[in-house]
Design a protein around this motif. Sequence first.
Motif, PDB file in Angstrom:
ATOM      1  N   GLU B  72      30.142  64.218 -48.931  1.00 40.51           N
ATOM      2  CA  GLU B  72      29.351  63.065 -48.505  1.00 40.51           C
ATOM      3  C   GLU B  72      30.183  61.835 -48.170  1.00 40.51           C
ATOM      4  O   GLU B  72      29.648  60.847 -47.698  1.00 40.51           O
ATOM      5  N   HIS B  73      31.494  61.881 -48.376  1.00 41.75           N
ATOM      6  CA  HIS B  73      32.299  60.676 -48.311  1.00 41.75           C
ATOM      7  C   HIS B  73      33.480  60.874 -47.359  1.00 41.75           C
ATOM      8  O   HIS B  73      34.228  61.864 -47.482  1.00 41.75           O
ATOM      9  N   PHE B  74      33.678  59.933 -46.427  1.00 42.66           N
ATOM     10  CA  PHE B  74      34.739  60.081 -45.423  1.00 42.66           C
ATOM     11  C   PHE B  74      35.357  58.700 -45.156  1.00 42.66           C
ATOM     12  O   PHE B  74      35.136  58.089 -44.112  1.00 42.66           O
ATOM     13  N   PRO B  75      36.165  58.199 -46.080  1.00 47.18           N
ATOM     14  CA  PRO B  75      36.733  56.860 -45.911  1.00 47.18           C
ATOM     15  C   PRO B  75      37.894  56.837 -44.912  1.00 47.18           C
ATOM     16  O   PRO B  75      38.632  57.818 -44.767  1.00 47.18           O
ATOM     17  N   LEU B  76      38.033  55.693 -44.259  1.00 45.70           N
ATOM     18  CA  LEU B  76      39.119  55.459 -43.313  1.00 45.70           C
ATOM     19  C   LEU B  76      39.988  54.331 -43.861  1.00 45.70           C
ATOM     20  O   LEU B  76      39.468  53.310 -44.290  1.00 45.70           O
ATOM     21  N   THR B  77      41.300  54.528 -43.824  1.00 44.84           N
ATOM     22  CA  THR B  77      42.231  53.551 -44.407  1.00 44.84           C
ATOM     23  C   THR B  77      43.252  53.081 -43.380  1.00 44.84           C
ATOM     24  O   THR B  77      43.794  53.888 -42.609  1.00 44.84           O
ATOM     25  N   LEU B  78      43.479  51.780 -43.381  1.00 40.32           N
ATOM     26  CA  LEU B  78      44.580  51.173 -42.629  1.00 40.32           C
ATOM     27  C   LEU B  78      45.549  50.622 -43.662  1.00 40.32           C
ATOM     28  O   LEU B  78      45.184  49.741 -44.442  1.00 40.32           O
ATOM     29  N   GLU B  79      46.770  51.116 -43.690  1.00 47.05           N
ATOM     30  CA  GLU B  79      47.729  50.707 -44.715  1.00 47.05           C
ATOM     31  C   GLU B  79      48.179  49.267 -44.546  1.00 47.05           C
ATOM     32  O   GLU B  79      48.399  48.561 -45.521  1.00 47.05           O
ATOM     33  N   SER B  80      48.324  48.856 -43.283  1.00 46.22           N
ATOM     34  CA  SER B  80      48.794  47.497 -43.026  1.00 46.22           C
ATOM     35  C   SER B  80      48.122  47.006 -41.756  1.00 46.22           C
ATOM     36  O   SER B  80      48.553  47.331 -40.640  1.00 46.22           O
ATOM     37  N   ALA B  81      47.067  46.228 -41.937  1.00 39.02           N
ATOM     38  CA  ALA B  81      46.252  45.825 -40.792  1.00 39.02           C
ATOM     39  C   ALA B  81      47.000  44.887 -39.861  1.00 39.02           C
ATOM     40  O   ALA B  81      47.772  44.026 -40.308  1.00 39.02           O
ATOM     41  N   ARG B  82      46.740  45.068 -38.558  1.00 38.24           N
ATOM     42  CA  ARG B  82      47.319  44.193 -37.525  1.00 38.24           C
ATOM     43  C   ARG B  82      46.206  43.710 -36.611  1.00 38.24           C
ATOM     44  O   ARG B  82      45.158  44.343 -36.502  1.00 38.24           O
ATOM     45  N   PRO B  83      46.426  42.600 -35.893  1.00 37.13           N
ATOM     46  CA  PRO B  83      45.395  42.098 -34.971  1.00 37.13           C
ATOM     47  C   PRO B  83      44.929  43.151 -33.967  1.00 37.13           C
ATOM     48  O   PRO B  83      43.764  43.137 -33.563  1.00 37.13           O
ATOM     49  N   SER B  84      45.801  44.076 -33.580  1.00 36.14           N
ATOM     50  CA  SER B  84      45.407  45.122 -32.625  1.00 36.14           C
ATOM     51  C   SER B  84      44.376  46.088 -33.206  1.00 36.14           C
ATOM     52  O   SER B  84      43.766  46.861 -32.462  1.00 36.14           O
ATOM     53  N   HIS B  85      44.171  46.046 -34.523  1.00 32.02           N
ATOM     54  CA  HIS B  85      43.161  46.898 -35.153  1.00 32.02           C
ATOM     55  C   HIS B  85      41.766  46.283 -35.093  1.00 32.02           C
ATOM     56  O   HIS B  85      40.788  46.918 -35.491  1.00 32.02           O
ATOM     57  N   THR B  86      41.677  45.068 -34.600  1.00 35.74           N
ATOM     58  CA  THR B  86      40.376  44.406 -34.469  1.00 35.74           C
ATOM     59  C   THR B  86      39.489  45.211 -33.536  1.00 35.74           C
ATOM     60  O   THR B  86      39.843  45.460 -32.388  1.00 35.74           O
ATOM     61  N   SER B  87      38.319  45.624 -34.047  1.00 35.72           N
ATOM     62  CA  SER B  87      37.424  46.476 -33.270  1.00 35.72           C
ATOM     63  C   SER B  87      36.189  46.768 -34.116  1.00 35.72           C
ATOM     64  O   SER B  87      36.072  46.317 -35.258  1.00 35.72           O
ATOM     65  N   GLN B  88      35.258  47.543 -33.528  1.00 32.40           N
ATOM     66  CA  GLN B  88      34.152  48.073 -34.318  1.00 32.40           C
ATOM     67  C   GLN B  88      34.459  49.537 -34.631  1.00 32.40           C
ATOM     68  O   GLN B  88      34.877  50.290 -33.741  1.00 32.40           O
ATOM     69  N   TYR B  89      34.243  49.918 -35.883  1.00 33.83           N
ATOM     70  CA  TYR B  89      34.480  51.282 -36.325  1.00 33.83           C
ATOM     71  C   TYR B  89      33.144  51.910 -36.716  1.00 33.83           C
ATOM     72  O   TYR B  89      32.406  51.392 -37.559  1.00 33.83           O
TER      73      TYR B  89
END
Lengths: 109, 113
Positions: B72-89
């Motif tokens: 039931e669980h499917f997490p998404l991880t960003l280890e070190s966020a950057r401005p280029s990761h700005t978006s809708q997920y």
Amino acid sequence: RKEVEQDPGPFNVPEGATVAFNCTYSNSASQSFFWYRQDCRKEPKLLMSVYSSGNEDGRFTAQLNRASQYISLLIRDSKLSDSATYLCVVHSGFQKLVFGTGTRLLVSP
Amino acid sequence: EADIYQTPRYLVIGTGKKITLECSQTMGHDKMYWYQQDPGMELHLIHYSYGVNSTEKGDLSSESTVSRIRTEHFPLTLESARPSHTSQYLCASSGTYSNQPQHFGDGTRLSIL
């Protein structure tokens, strides 16, 4: 060539008009087809599945043409609330759903 | 109505932070997906899973990682966020058979400063 192609629009129509969108797909082995609706800054929502014999849900009619590899969506008696982006979705041979880029519809009073 | 939930709905955070976007579904679906979508642009599949301990990269290269320890669980991880990761997920799930559609969560709107 993209696996699923749609005219991005926008299609500008008055209330009450009938509007139709087509969507072509390249994988002849595709078996499942869907139309989704996406409102601005919202998640896609399933509008209807597309069956081989064609199917209707109220004002919406979906058809599949396997020979020419396209599906269509017809909206009758357009409402202001129909304004949205309509996404064509095809199940590819690799067990994934492939989303088209969407066709934007604007219904005006 | 589909029962798939994403948290947080909105996240504004600084560069370099570790981020985990949560996605849970209560339908017992085997298949789960993560998409990235910029405003007015098309959906891009970044990760998918066909079941527990199964994860695959999608069509769009992403610096994020996913895990599927529970159905039931499917997490998404960003280890070190950057401005280029700005978006809708957007997270989605579907049943086992190919003729079953995907159902989407409400999405997480991520802004990296």
